[in-house]
Design a protein around this motif. Structure first.
Motif, PDB file in Angstrom:
ATOM      1  N   ARG A  20     -32.272  32.685  -0.023  1.00  0.00           N
ATOM      2  CA  ARG A  20     -30.989  32.940   0.632  1.00  0.00           C
ATOM      3  C   ARG A  20     -31.156  32.948   2.147  1.00  0.00           C
ATOM      4  O   ARG A  20     -30.357  32.337   2.874  1.00  0.00           O
ATOM      5  N   CYS A  21     -32.198  33.596   2.656  1.00  0.00           N
ATOM      6  CA  CYS A  21     -32.435  33.647   4.106  1.00  0.00           C
ATOM      7  C   CYS A  21     -32.675  32.247   4.667  1.00  0.00           C
ATOM      8  O   CYS A  21     -32.140  31.891   5.725  1.00  0.00           O
ATOM      9  N   ILE A  22     -33.467  31.459   3.945  1.00  0.00           N
ATOM     10  CA  ILE A  22     -33.754  30.099   4.413  1.00  0.00           C
ATOM     11  C   ILE A  22     -32.479  29.267   4.419  1.00  0.00           C
ATOM     12  O   ILE A  22     -32.201  28.535   5.388  1.00  0.00           O
ATOM     13  N   CYS A  23     -31.678  29.370   3.391  1.00  0.00           N
ATOM     14  CA  CYS A  23     -30.423  28.611   3.325  1.00  0.00           C
ATOM     15  C   CYS A  23     -29.453  29.047   4.418  1.00  0.00           C
ATOM     16  O   CYS A  23     -28.794  28.214   5.058  1.00  0.00           O
ATOM     17  N   GLN A  24     -29.340  30.347   4.663  1.00  0.00           N
ATOM     18  CA  GLN A  24     -28.455  30.839   5.720  1.00  0.00           C
ATOM     19  C   GLN A  24     -28.928  30.356   7.090  1.00  0.00           C
ATOM     20  O   GLN A  24     -28.125  29.962   7.933  1.00  0.00           O
ATOM     21  N   SER A  25     -30.237  30.371   7.282  1.00  0.00           N
ATOM     22  CA  SER A  25     -30.789  29.907   8.552  1.00  0.00           C
ATOM     23  C   SER A  25     -30.484  28.432   8.758  1.00  0.00           C
ATOM     24  O   SER A  25     -30.046  28.020   9.837  1.00  0.00           O
ATOM     25  N   GLN A  26     -30.690  27.636   7.728  1.00  0.00           N
ATOM     26  CA  GLN A  26     -30.424  26.202   7.822  1.00  0.00           C
ATOM     27  C   GLN A  26     -28.947  25.943   8.077  1.00  0.00           C
ATOM     28  O   GLN A  26     -28.584  25.094   8.892  1.00  0.00           O
ATOM     29  N   ALA A  27     -28.067  26.680   7.417  1.00  0.00           N
ATOM     30  CA  ALA A  27     -26.626  26.521   7.626  1.00  0.00           C
ATOM     31  C   ALA A  27     -26.257  26.871   9.071  1.00  0.00           C
ATOM     32  O   ALA A  27     -25.429  26.196   9.691  1.00  0.00           O
ATOM     33  N   SER A  28     -26.874  27.893   9.633  1.00  0.00           N
ATOM     34  CA  SER A  28     -26.608  28.280  11.025  1.00  0.00           C
ATOM     35  C   SER A  28     -27.056  27.194  11.995  1.00  0.00           C
ATOM     36  O   SER A  28     -26.384  26.931  12.998  1.00  0.00           O
ATOM     37  N   VAL A  29     -28.179  26.573  11.704  1.00  0.00           N
ATOM     38  CA  VAL A  29     -28.658  25.475  12.562  1.00  0.00           C
ATOM     39  C   VAL A  29     -27.653  24.327  12.545  1.00  0.00           C
ATOM     40  O   VAL A  29     -27.307  23.771  13.588  1.00  0.00           O
ATOM     41  N   TYR A  30     -27.146  23.970  11.367  1.00  0.00           N
ATOM     42  CA  TYR A  30     -26.163  22.889  11.267  1.00  0.00           C
ATOM     43  C   TYR A  30     -24.863  23.260  11.984  1.00  0.00           C
ATOM     44  O   TYR A  30     -24.236  22.419  12.634  1.00  0.00           O
ATOM     45  N   GLN A  31     -24.436  24.513  11.884  1.00  0.00           N
ATOM     46  CA  GLN A  31     -23.219  24.947  12.583  1.00  0.00           C
ATOM     47  C   GLN A  31     -23.409  24.862  14.094  1.00  0.00           C
ATOM     48  O   GLN A  31     -22.505  24.431  14.819  1.00  0.00           O
ATOM     49  N   ALA A  32     -24.582  25.255  14.570  1.00  0.00           N
ATOM     50  CA  ALA A  32     -24.859  25.177  16.009  1.00  0.00           C
ATOM     51  C   ALA A  32     -24.857  23.721  16.475  1.00  0.00           C
ATOM     52  O   ALA A  32     -24.318  23.405  17.539  1.00  0.00           O
ATOM     53  N   ALA A  33     -25.449  22.835  15.694  1.00  0.00           N
ATOM     54  CA  ALA A  33     -25.474  21.415  16.054  1.00  0.00           C
ATOM     55  C   ALA A  33     -24.055  20.851  16.087  1.00  0.00           C
ATOM     56  O   ALA A  33     -23.703  20.086  16.987  1.00  0.00           O
ATOM     57  N   GLN A  34     -23.238  21.224  15.124  1.00  0.00           N
ATOM     58  CA  GLN A  34     -21.856  20.758  15.084  1.00  0.00           C
ATOM     59  C   GLN A  34     -21.086  21.282  16.297  1.00  0.00           C
ATOM     60  O   GLN A  34     -20.320  20.541  16.927  1.00  0.00           O
TER      61      GLN A  34
END
Length: 144
Positions: A20-34
């Motif tokens: 869950r932590c890894i998935c949340q972190s990855q989702a945050s990276v994609y949101q920041a890039a967007q």
């Protein structure tokens, strides 16, 4: 994604939380890039060009610094020679980063000023003698 805990193993009871932590972190990276793409696209074209130029200058300067450091480490240049090359590069990198910070703060300069500044750094054009096609081909010059 893999995660290795102490001793190279993974506690099976912790796997769902880690995933869950890894998935949340990855989702945050994609949101920041967007967000970054949206922010860049909202800039006026003149400002976008200034940002792009400052980023390109920063990347090129960092590559040059790395190249000089590798040359020094391999013995191609001495430490003193490397320092004499790196010193102006470091000043230029600081100027680039300062410019990016100014743009981030909304401080915009006239693009013409930057163009003039860059053209003043360019060496004067070299005048090459003109050569006729026959001379370039190796034919002896003819007297007229």
């Amino acid at each position: 994604a893999e995660f290795f805990g102490p001793g190279g193993g993974m506690d099976v009871t912790m796997q769902p939380e880690l995933a869950r932590c890894i998935c949340q972190s990855q989702a945050s990276v994609y949101q920041a890039a967007q967000s970054q793409v949206q922010e860049r696209n909202s800039l006026a074209p003149a400002i976008r060009r200034q940002v792009d130029m400052a980023i390109k200058e920063t990347v090129i300067t960092e590559h040059l610094q790395n190249f000089v450091m590798e040359a020094m480490e391999s013995g191609a240049v001495t430490a003193q020679e490397a320092e004499s090359i790196l010193h102006p590069l470091q000043h230029h990198l600081k100027d680039c980063l300062d410019r990016l910070h100014e743009l981030d703060e909304g401080i915009i300069t006239d693009e013409g000023d930057q163009t003039e500044a860059w053209s003043s750094l360019a060496p004067p054009p070299i005048a090459f003698p003109t050569v006729s096609a026959s001379e370039a081909a190796g034919d002896p010059p003819t007297d007229r």
